[in-house]
Design a protein around this motif. Structure first.
Motif, PDB file in Angstrom:
ATOM      1  N   THR A 169     -19.400  52.175  10.318  1.00  0.00           N
ATOM      2  CA  THR A 169     -18.952  51.316  11.407  1.00  0.00           C
ATOM      3  C   THR A 169     -20.043  51.275  12.463  1.00  0.00           C
ATOM      4  OG1 THR A 169     -16.676  51.972  10.990  1.00  0.00           O
ATOM      5  CG2 THR A 169     -17.134  50.959  13.114  1.00  0.00           C
ATOM      6  N   GLY A 170     -20.243  50.118  13.014  1.00  0.00           N
ATOM      7  CA  GLY A 170     -21.267  49.956  14.032  1.00  0.00           C
ATOM      8  C   GLY A 170     -21.000  50.783  15.275  1.00  0.00           C
ATOM      9  N   ARG A 171     -22.020  50.959  16.059  1.00  0.00           N
ATOM     10  CA  ARG A 171     -21.963  51.746  17.294  1.00  0.00           C
ATOM     11  C   ARG A 171     -22.587  50.956  18.434  1.00  0.00           C
ATOM     12  NH1 ARG A 171     -18.932  56.386  16.930  1.00  0.00           N
ATOM     13  NH2 ARG A 171     -19.131  57.202  14.848  1.00  0.00           N
ATOM     14  N   LYS A 172     -22.391  51.460  19.606  1.00  0.00           N
ATOM     15  CA  LYS A 172     -23.091  50.958  20.783  1.00  0.00           C
ATOM     16  C   LYS A 172     -24.331  51.831  20.949  1.00  0.00           C
ATOM     17  CE  LYS A 172     -18.910  49.411  23.048  1.00  0.00           C
ATOM     18  NZ  LYS A 172     -17.976  49.594  24.151  1.00  0.00           N
ATOM     19  N   THR A 173     -25.464  51.183  21.184  1.00  0.00           N
ATOM     20  CA  THR A 173     -26.696  51.950  21.359  1.00  0.00           C
ATOM     21  C   THR A 173     -27.434  51.528  22.623  1.00  0.00           C
ATOM     22  OG1 THR A 173     -27.975  50.404  19.989  1.00  0.00           O
ATOM     23  CG2 THR A 173     -27.076  52.349  18.893  1.00  0.00           C
ATOM     24  N   TYR A 174     -28.124  52.502  23.180  1.00  0.00           N
ATOM     25  CA  TYR A 174     -29.051  52.279  24.289  1.00  0.00           C
ATOM     26  C   TYR A 174     -30.435  52.491  23.693  1.00  0.00           C
ATOM     27  CZ  TYR A 174     -31.892  53.273  28.378  1.00  0.00           C
ATOM     28  OH  TYR A 174     -32.882  53.263  29.318  1.00  0.00           O
ATOM     29  N   ASN A 175     -31.322  51.517  23.904  1.00  0.00           N
ATOM     30  CA  ASN A 175     -32.647  51.539  23.284  1.00  0.00           C
ATOM     31  C   ASN A 175     -33.732  51.371  24.328  1.00  0.00           C
ATOM     32  OD1 ASN A 175     -31.568  51.102  20.342  1.00  0.00           O
ATOM     33  ND2 ASN A 175     -30.609  49.533  21.590  1.00  0.00           N
ATOM     34  N   GLU A 176     -34.796  52.105  24.180  1.00  0.00           N
ATOM     35  CA  GLU A 176     -36.008  51.879  24.953  1.00  0.00           C
ATOM     36  C   GLU A 176     -37.045  51.389  23.961  1.00  0.00           C
ATOM     37  OE1 GLU A 176     -36.992  55.266  27.391  1.00  0.00           O
ATOM     38  OE2 GLU A 176     -35.216  54.941  28.638  1.00  0.00           O
ATOM     39  N   VAL A 177     -37.555  50.187  24.199  1.00  0.00           N
ATOM     40  CA  VAL A 177     -38.437  49.510  23.263  1.00  0.00           C
ATOM     41  C   VAL A 177     -39.802  49.348  23.911  1.00  0.00           C
ATOM     42  CG1 VAL A 177     -38.681  47.507  21.753  1.00  0.00           C
ATOM     43  CG2 VAL A 177     -36.397  48.250  22.465  1.00  0.00           C
ATOM     44  N   TYR A 178     -40.846  49.712  23.175  1.00  0.00           N
ATOM     45  CA  TYR A 178     -42.209  49.708  23.695  1.00  0.00           C
ATOM     46  C   TYR A 178     -43.045  48.663  22.966  1.00  0.00           C
ATOM     47  CZ  TYR A 178     -40.471  53.978  25.689  1.00  0.00           C
ATOM     48  OH  TYR A 178     -39.713  54.881  26.387  1.00  0.00           O
ATOM     49  N   PHE A 179     -43.880  47.962  23.740  1.00  0.00           N
ATOM     50  CA  PHE A 179     -44.651  46.837  23.227  1.00  0.00           C
ATOM     51  C   PHE A 179     -46.150  47.046  23.434  1.00  0.00           C
ATOM     52  CE2 PHE A 179     -40.460  45.374  24.168  1.00  0.00           C
ATOM     53  CZ  PHE A 179     -40.175  44.387  23.250  1.00  0.00           C
ATOM     54  N   LYS A 180     -46.925  46.445  22.530  1.00  0.00           N
ATOM     55  CA  LYS A 180     -48.380  46.423  22.649  1.00  0.00           C
ATOM     56  C   LYS A 180     -48.869  45.081  22.117  1.00  0.00           C
ATOM     57  CE  LYS A 180     -49.331  48.551  18.136  1.00  0.00           C
ATOM     58  NZ  LYS A 180     -49.983  49.683  17.472  1.00  0.00           N
ATOM     59  N   ARG A 181     -50.110  44.778  22.409  1.00  0.00           N
ATOM     60  CA  ARG A 181     -50.719  43.553  21.876  1.00  0.00           C
ATOM     61  C   ARG A 181     -51.355  43.872  20.538  1.00  0.00           C
ATOM     62  NH1 ARG A 181     -49.130  39.155  24.449  1.00  0.00           N
ATOM     63  NH2 ARG A 181     -49.131  39.398  26.691  1.00  0.00           N
ATOM     64  N   GLU A 182     -51.124  42.975  19.594  1.00  0.00           N
ATOM     65  CA  GLU A 182     -51.759  43.052  18.285  1.00  0.00           C
ATOM     66  C   GLU A 182     -52.319  41.668  18.015  1.00  0.00           C
ATOM     67  OE1 GLU A 182     -49.678  43.512  14.238  1.00  0.00           O
ATOM     68  OE2 GLU A 182     -50.191  45.568  14.838  1.00  0.00           O
ATOM     69  N   LYS A 183     -53.655  41.565  18.025  1.00  0.00           N
ATOM     70  CA  LYS A 183     -54.316  40.262  17.879  1.00  0.00           C
ATOM     71  C   LYS A 183     -53.758  39.271  18.902  1.00  0.00           C
ATOM     72  CE  LYS A 183     -55.344  41.012  13.068  1.00  0.00           C
ATOM     73  NZ  LYS A 183     -55.138  40.632  11.699  1.00  0.00           N
ATOM     74  N   ALA A 184     -53.693  39.677  20.142  1.00  0.00           N
ATOM     75  CA  ALA A 184     -53.243  38.875  21.293  1.00  0.00           C
ATOM     76  C   ALA A 184     -51.741  38.578  21.293  1.00  0.00           C
ATOM     77  CB  ALA A 184     -54.037  37.578  21.414  1.00  0.00           C
ATOM     78  N   GLN A 185     -51.016  39.020  20.290  1.00  0.00           N
ATOM     79  CA  GLN A 185     -49.572  38.775  20.210  1.00  0.00           C
ATOM     80  C   GLN A 185     -48.812  40.027  20.649  1.00  0.00           C
ATOM     81  OE1 GLN A 185     -48.592  37.187  16.407  1.00  0.00           O
ATOM     82  NE2 GLN A 185     -46.557  36.564  17.028  1.00  0.00           N
TER      83      GLN A 185
END
Length: 190
Positions: free
Chosen positions: A158-174
């Protein structure tokens, strides 16, 4: 059997499902998982109007929609790698693909008519991981989604509620998400 168990655990962590109806409190976060430093985008006076934050929101929403579409189809696409490639970088891309393959291999499908929902998003100013340039806080609610085994029709999680911390970087300008720390919660902390 060991591989099957490992895949199920990884799949449930990424898809916010749990085979146990009451697993107790979530595991404690290790200090290494919460190490932080200042990010370049944290300098904006209003983080919610920072162009990099707004770009990260769009990237996350697009990735989330691709995975949700594949899962809600009953895991019909053989892979989500190409669909998520514009939005995710390693190691997150490999983890998402592995979880998808695990659920697909095990014959899982969603019972619900709608998938998980993003309930809130916010900037995470001043927090970085492994060279990230911006990060988001995201709450996801999959509590209405039940995964079933296609062959037996039995509920497997069964699904859950989640709290997420998501981190980003550039890869080939994207801009791409490459790390996601997730925690099962009873209610969104933001």
């Amino acid at each position: 059997m060991r591989k099957l168990t490992s895949l199920l655990v990884l799949a449930c962590l990424l898809a916010a499902c749990s085979p146990d109806p009451d697993p107790g409190p979530p595991p404690a976060t290790t200090p290494a998982a919460t190490a932080s430093s200042t990010t370049p985008s944290a300098a904006a006076s209003n983080p919610s109007t920072d162009p990099m934050y707004l770009e990260a929101v769009e990237v996350y929403k697009a990735y989330f929609a691709e995975v949700d579409k594949a899962e809600m189809s009953g895991f019909e696409p053989e892979s989500v790698a190409d669909a998520i490639d514009p939005y995710l970088a390693e190691p997150l891309k490999g983890l998402v693909e592995s979880a998808y393959q695990g659920d697909r291999e095990l014959g899982f499908r969603p019972k619900a008519e709608s998938g998980a929902k993003i309930t809130s998003m916010a900037p995470n100013p001043g927090i970085a991981r492994e060279g990230s340039i911006t990060s988001l806080r995201v709450c996801v609610d999959a509590s209405h989604v039940t995964m079933v085994d296609k062959a037996s029709g039995q509920d497997v999680g069964t699904g859950r509620k989640t709290y997420n911390e998501v981190y980003f970087k550039r890869e080939k300008a994207q801009l791409k998400a490459f790390i996601q720390d997730s925690e099962v919660v009873n209610r969104c902390p933001m």
